[in-house]
Design an enzyme around this catalytic site. Structure first.
Site, mmCIF file in Angstrom:
data_model
loop_
_atom_site.group_PDB
_atom_site.id
_atom_site.type_symbol
_atom_site.label_atom_id
_atom_site.label_comp_id
_atom_site.label_asym_id
_atom_site.label_seq_id
_atom_site.Cartn_x
_atom_site.Cartn_y
_atom_site.Cartn_z
ATOM 1 N N SER A 138 0.834 -1.340 -0.171
ATOM 2 C CA SER A 138 -0.008 -0.034 0.052
ATOM 3 C C SER A 138 0.900 1.573 -0.086
ATOM 4 O O SER A 138 1.928 1.365 0.434
ATOM 5 C CB SER A 138 -0.878 0.124 1.079
ATOM 6 O OG SER A 138 -0.086 0.057 2.244
ATOM 7 N N LYS A 139 0.265 2.262 -0.586
ATOM 8 C CA LYS A 139 0.996 3.718 -0.602
ATOM 9 C C LYS A 139 1.465 3.965 0.825
ATOM 10 O O LYS A 139 2.304 4.526 0.937
ATOM 11 C CB LYS A 139 -0.102 4.774 -1.125
ATOM 12 C CG LYS A 139 0.493 5.166 -2.333
ATOM 13 C CD LYS A 139 -0.632 6.437 -2.653
ATOM 14 C CE LYS A 139 -1.961 6.663 -2.089
ATOM 15 N NZ LYS A 139 -2.597 7.269 -3.046
ATOM 16 N N ARG A 140 0.786 3.758 1.917
ATOM 17 C CA ARG A 140 0.760 4.116 3.265
ATOM 18 C C ARG A 140 2.253 3.557 3.774
ATOM 19 O O ARG A 140 3.127 4.119 4.507
ATOM 20 C CB ARG A 140 -0.212 3.788 3.999
ATOM 21 C CG ARG A 140 -0.438 4.721 5.335
ATOM 22 C CD ARG A 140 -2.029 4.476 5.927
ATOM 23 N NE ARG A 140 -2.320 3.244 6.102
ATOM 24 C CZ ARG A 140 -1.870 2.315 6.831
ATOM 25 N NH1 ARG A 140 -1.074 2.800 7.652
ATOM 26 N NH2 ARG A 140 -2.326 1.135 6.897
ATOM 27 N N SER A 146 4.762 1.605 1.532
ATOM 28 C CA SER A 146 5.674 1.548 0.746
ATOM 29 C C SER A 146 5.458 2.581 -0.320
ATOM 30 O O SER A 146 4.437 3.082 -0.674
ATOM 31 C CB SER A 146 5.631 0.009 -0.154
ATOM 32 O OG SER A 146 5.598 -0.846 0.785
#
Ligand code: GLU
Length: 498
Positions: free
Chosen positions: A258-260, A262
């Site tokens: 996830s963006k959060r 990685s």
């Protein structure tokens, strides 16, 4: 066996994601390995969230990685390539309308008049009873009179596809036999909104059939969608492609990437100075392995070895450190001229940001290649490494320049003595080490640790504690600038303590 035709079908609702690039790469590899065709199609029916910027980011990002498609939109805005277009869903609406009409005519799909509130209430009832969400089928058997009554209330129907109970099975090329029961698919499926715009499960099936796709290779997150697609394909009388679901890409804690947790945007990796070659090399290993210990592979080399039977089922952890290591390896493999070419935009960016005062010439960078090539983790790190050469003056922090075992007076004495020693040495050259012996002799004569003297010189001339090897650094700076920076540092120390 029909010729292999595979596709990547990104939605331009966000920048190019690592996962999309990995799926695109595996499709490309499969096509190349089997003499097939790789198609790019844009799934842009989510008009509210799709943008031309995201579209550009995706098309350019893939191209920058060397993941080129045979058919599909042109990244520079030219006409689509290929005989199966258009390759954008918004340009294919009449195809979906035609397929929807066929399903309706065959009573495989029906208008559903349930309002969002009604559906919500239904969902809550199921939730309270701890049952999975599922459409009840309330509108599945309406009479023409019922429909007319809803229409006269002003209700506009969505279109639902009838999902039959009973097992749907397929042989996944990665996962083997997969069987899911129709009853687990959430009930009859909305395939078009009330305004007629078609939804993903429906468009994907129509497009795959229209574009004669033979193999659908996509992320495991789509595994539960595949039975729906198979049922739709059958209802429309289309041939079923083969399916292959690639393992999920995971954060280091094994949650779904996830963006959060990685960095997921390919464009950010490119902007940081990761090479396309290294990213592709790394992506190939996210779920595939050549079965040997070798780690460095070009796209062409992977193409020769790749096949789906070597793709793993288990999730693939995204390991940034490994990517960084691979990137360093790829930087080392560039020719000196190629490295200079690739560094230029990063130096230009440093200039623009005021981190350097002038743009080095290609020749100036070229002579530095032997001292920096082994030390660059990314192209973007070039300024850190050699920026001090292209600034008018370096900031020397008195707190940093004085070595731990020294005081300010010793540092002043050390730098003055070093200045005289360097001034006395004639011509200097890389790796010839004309400077090291006399400076070591100086340290010995004065009873200083050579490391302390060298660190003071390093900080005085570069402003930094980490640089390429000191003597190469001084050669690159040149005699005059080296002496001037030593003088300036001494003056700064005297001012600082006075
Ligand atoms: N637009 C879909 C996605 O990006 C395509 C899925 C598919 O390949 O069918 O996930």
């Amino acid at each position: 066996m029909p010729t292999v035709r595979v596709r990547i079908a990104p939605s331009p609702t966000g920048p190019l994601h690592i996962g999309t690039a990995r799926t695109a790469l595996f499709n490309l590899l499969y096509a190349r390995r089997h003499g097939g065709t790789f198609i790019l199609r844009l799934e842009d029916t989510d008009v509210a969230r799709s943008t031309t910027e995201f579209e550009r980011d995706i098309l350019h990002g893939l191209r920058d990685l060397g993941i080129d498609w045979d058919e599909g939109p042109d990244p520079d805005g030219g006409p689509d390539r290929g005989p199966y277009g258009p390759y954008r869903q918004m340009a294919r609406l009449e195809r979906y309308a035609e397929a929807a009409d066929r399903l309706r005519a065959a009573n495989q799909a029906y208008p559903c008049y349930c309002t969002p509130d009604e559906l919500d209430a239904e969902r809550k009832r199921l939730e309270a009873a701890r049952l999975p969400p599922r459409y009840s089928g309330r509108c599945a058997a309406l009479t023409p009179e019922d429909r007319a009554a809803f229409e006269s209330e002003g209700r506009r129907p969505v279109l639902r596809f009838r999902i039959p109970d009973g097992p749907v099975a397929f042989d996944d090329l990665v996962r083997g036999r997969v069987e899911i029961d129709g009853s687990a698919l959430g009930g009859d499926l909305v395939i078009a909104r009330a305004d007629g715009t078609p939804l993903y499960h429906f468009t994907v099936v129509v497009d795959d059939a229209d574009m004669a796709i033979t193999h659908v290779i996509r992320g495991e997150d789509h595994l539960s969608n595949t039975p729906k697609h198979i049922l739709l394909l059958r209802a429309l009388g289309y041939d079923e492609p083969r399916f292959a679901h690639l393992p999920l890409i995971l954060n280091p804690d094994r949650s779904k990437m996830s963006k959060r947790k990685s960095q997921t945007a390919v464009g950010e990796y490119l902007a940081d100075g990761f090479l396309g070659e290294a990213i592709v090399n790394y992506l190939a290993f996210l779920g595939w392995s050549p079965g040997t210990e070798e780690e460095i592979f070009s796209l062409a080399e992977i193409q020769e070895r790749f096949d789906l039977d070597a793709v793993q089922k288990g999730g693939a952890v995204f390991d940034r450190e490994r990517l960084l290591w691979l990137n360093g390896q790829w930087i080392r493999r560039l020719s000196a001229d190629e490295l200079v070419d690739r560094l230029r935009p990063f130096l230009a960016r440093d200039l623009e940001a005021g981190r350097i005062d002038r743009m080095p010439t290609d020749d100036e960078v070229l002579v530095l290649v032997p001292v920096i090539q082994e030390r660059l983790p990314t192209l973007g790190a070039v300024g850190e490494l050699i920026g001090f050469l292209f600034v008018d003056r370096v900031e020397v922090d008195p707190a940093v320049i004085v070595p731990k075992r020294w005081d300010s007076a010793t540092t002043v004495a050390g730098l003055r003595a070093a200045r005289d020693t360097i001034a006395a040495v004639g011509a200097v050259s890389y790796e010839a080490e004309e400077l090291e012996p006399p400076l070591r002799a100086l340290a010995e004569a004065k009873g200083w640790k050579a490391g302390d003297l060298f660190m003071a010189i390093r900080v005085a001339t570069t402003g930094r504690t980490a640089t390429p090897p000191l003597f190469d650094t001084l050669v690159a700076l040149g005699r005059d600038r080296t002496l001037a920076r030593l003088d300036a540092a001494v003056a700064r120390l005297i001012r600082g303590s006075g």
